[in-house]
Write a protein that holds these residues in place. Structure first.
Motif, PDB file in Angstrom:
ATOM      1  N   UNK B   9       0.839  -1.208   0.000  1.00  0.00           N
ATOM      2  CA  UNK B   9       0.000   0.000   0.000  1.00  0.00           C
ATOM      3  C   UNK B   9       0.868   1.250   0.000  1.00  0.00           C
ATOM      4  N   UNK B  10       1.926   1.180   0.784  1.00  0.00           N
ATOM      5  CA  UNK B  10       2.842   2.311   0.891  1.00  0.00           C
ATOM      6  C   UNK B  10       4.264   1.795   0.747  1.00  0.00           C
ATOM      7  N   UNK B  11       5.117   2.639   0.174  1.00  0.00           N
ATOM      8  CA  UNK B  11       6.507   2.282  -0.019  1.00  0.00           C
ATOM      9  C   UNK B  11       7.331   3.555   0.100  1.00  0.00           C
ATOM     10  N   UNK B  12       8.308   3.515   0.971  1.00  0.00           N
ATOM     11  CA  UNK B  12       9.215   4.650   1.123  1.00  0.00           C
ATOM     12  C   UNK B  12      10.617   4.144   0.829  1.00  0.00           C
ATOM     13  N   UNK B  13      11.311   4.826  -0.070  1.00  0.00           N
ATOM     14  CA  UNK B  13      12.638   4.388  -0.452  1.00  0.00           C
ATOM     15  C   UNK B  13      13.496   5.602  -0.795  1.00  0.00           C
ATOM     16  N   UNK B  14      14.756   5.353  -1.040  1.00  0.00           N
ATOM     17  CA  UNK B  14      15.692   6.450  -1.289  1.00  0.00           C
ATOM     18  C   UNK B  14      15.975   6.592  -2.787  1.00  0.00           C
ATOM     19  N   UNK B  84      11.157  12.820  -8.272  1.00  0.00           N
ATOM     20  CA  UNK B  84       9.975  13.049  -9.100  1.00  0.00           C
ATOM     21  C   UNK B  84       9.149  11.801  -9.376  1.00  0.00           C
ATOM     22  N   UNK B  85       9.670  10.654  -8.996  1.00  0.00           N
ATOM     23  CA  UNK B  85       8.905   9.409  -9.179  1.00  0.00           C
ATOM     24  C   UNK B  85       7.908   9.189  -8.049  1.00  0.00           C
ATOM     25  N   UNK B  86       7.973  10.012  -7.034  1.00  0.00           N
ATOM     26  CA  UNK B  86       7.011   9.917  -5.929  1.00  0.00           C
ATOM     27  C   UNK B  86       5.612  10.159  -6.479  1.00  0.00           C
ATOM     28  N   UNK B  87       4.732   9.217  -6.263  1.00  0.00           N
ATOM     29  CA  UNK B  87       3.383   9.298  -6.844  1.00  0.00           C
ATOM     30  C   UNK B  87       2.556   8.129  -6.351  1.00  0.00           C
ATOM     31  N   UNK B  88       1.282   8.145  -6.737  1.00  0.00           N
ATOM     32  CA  UNK B  88       0.412   6.993  -6.562  1.00  0.00           C
ATOM     33  C   UNK B  88       0.490   6.170  -7.836  1.00  0.00           C
ATOM     34  N   UNK B 107      -4.204   1.242  -5.338  1.00  0.00           N
ATOM     35  CA  UNK B 107      -2.979   2.005  -5.557  1.00  0.00           C
ATOM     36  C   UNK B 107      -1.875   1.694  -4.568  1.00  0.00           C
ATOM     37  N   UNK B 108      -0.653   2.000  -4.992  1.00  0.00           N
ATOM     38  CA  UNK B 108       0.529   1.954  -4.125  1.00  0.00           C
ATOM     39  C   UNK B 108       1.094   3.371  -4.079  1.00  0.00           C
ATOM     40  N   UNK B 109       1.237   3.885  -2.867  1.00  0.00           N
ATOM     41  CA  UNK B 109       1.815   5.223  -2.728  1.00  0.00           C
ATOM     42  C   UNK B 109       3.313   5.094  -2.550  1.00  0.00           C
TER      43      UNK B 109
END
Lengths: 108, 113
Positions: B9-14, B84-88, B107-109
Motif C-alpha cells: 500500500x505504501x513504499x518509502x525508499x531512497x 519526481x517518481x514519488x506518486x500513486x 494504488x501503491x503510494x
C-alpha cells in the motif's frame, strides 16, 4: 498530440442543483472517451465509455454525451455522495490521455 | 472493492533505489494496466499487458519496466528512482482490450526521499 482539458476545475453545487461538466479533447482517431469518478486517495471508478459523436449513456443521476470535440457529464439533482473528482480520458491509437479532472462538491 | 489488489500500500525508499509493485487482476480479467498519478502530472497511462504480452505503451520511462506472469498477475519495476517518481501507482484490469471497462485497484503510494 492528443490533449484533454476539463472545465470547470472545481464546482460547488447545492443538493438538487443540476449542472454539467465539460471535457474538450483533441485526438487522432478517437477509439473511445471515458468518464471516471475518483474519491480522494482511491482508484478511479469507471462510469461510461462513449465511442462516437451523438452517443449518450445514463446511469442514475449521471448522463454522458459526446460530440466530435467535447463530452458533457450532466448531473441531475445531485446528492452529497456525488462529491468526487470526475475524470475524462480519451483513447486514440494505443495511448490513454486523461484530463486534469473536475472536483465536484455537493453541499447538503 | 473492485477486486483488483495491489501490494504494498505504501513504499518509502531512497533515490537511486529499485522497487517492485505488484498487482493481481480481477478473476477472469486478461488485461492489466499501469498508471501513475502525481499532483503536477495528473493520471498518466504507463503500459498495458494482455494475457502475458505487452499490448500498448504510454508515457513509461526507460527506467520503468513491467511484466505479466502466466497466472496473470503483474509487476511494475521502477529503478534508479528519483524524487519526481514519488506518486500513486495504480493498476487496473479489464476482461479484454483497450476499450474495455477498467477496474482500478487501491494504488501503491511511493515516496522517494
Amino acid at each position: 498530440e492528443d490533449q484533454v482539458t476539463q472545465s470547470p476545475e472545481a464546482l460547488r453545487l447545492q443538493e438538487g442543483e443540476s449542472s454539467s461538466l465539460n471535457c474538450s479533447y483533441t485526438v487522432s482517431g478517437l477509439r473511445g472517451l471515458f468518464w471516471y469518478r475518483q474519491d480522494p486517495g482511491k482508484g478511479p471508478e469507471f462510469l461510461f465509455t462513449l465511442y462516437s459523436a451523438g452517443e449518450e449513456k445514463e446511469k442514475e443521476r449521471l448522463k454522458a454525451t459526446l460530440t466530435k470535440k467535447e463530452s458533457f457529464l450532466h448531473i441531475t439533482a445531485p446528492k452529497p455522495e456525488d462529491s468526487a473528482t470526475y475524470l475524462c480520458a480519451v483513447l486514440g491509437g494505443q495511448n490513454f490521455v486523461f484530463g486534469p479532472g473536475t472536483r465536484l462538491s455537493v453541499l447538503p | 472493492d473492485s477486486g483488483v489488489t495491489q501490494t504494498p500500500k505504501h513504499l518509502i525508499t531512497a533515490t537511486g533505489q529499485r522497487v517492485t509493485l505488484r498487482c493481481s487482476p480481477r478473476s477472469g480479467d486478461l488485461s492489466v494496466y499501469w498508471y501513475q498519478q502525481s499532483l503536477d502530472q495528473g493520471l498518466q497511462f504507463l503500459i498495458q499487458y494482455y494475457n502475458g504480452e505487452e499490448r500498448a505503451k504510454g508515457n513509461i520511462l526507460e527506467r520503468f519496466s513491467a511484466q505479466q506472469f502466466p497466472d496473470l498477475h503483474s509487476e511494475l519495476n521502477l529503478s534508479s528512482l528519483e524524487l519526481g517518481d514519488s506518486a500513486l501507482y495504480f493498476c487496473a484490469s479489464s476482461v479484454g482490450g483497450l476499450v474495455g471497462e477498467q477496474y482500478f485497484g487501491p494504488g501503491t503510494r511511493l515516496t522517494v526521499t
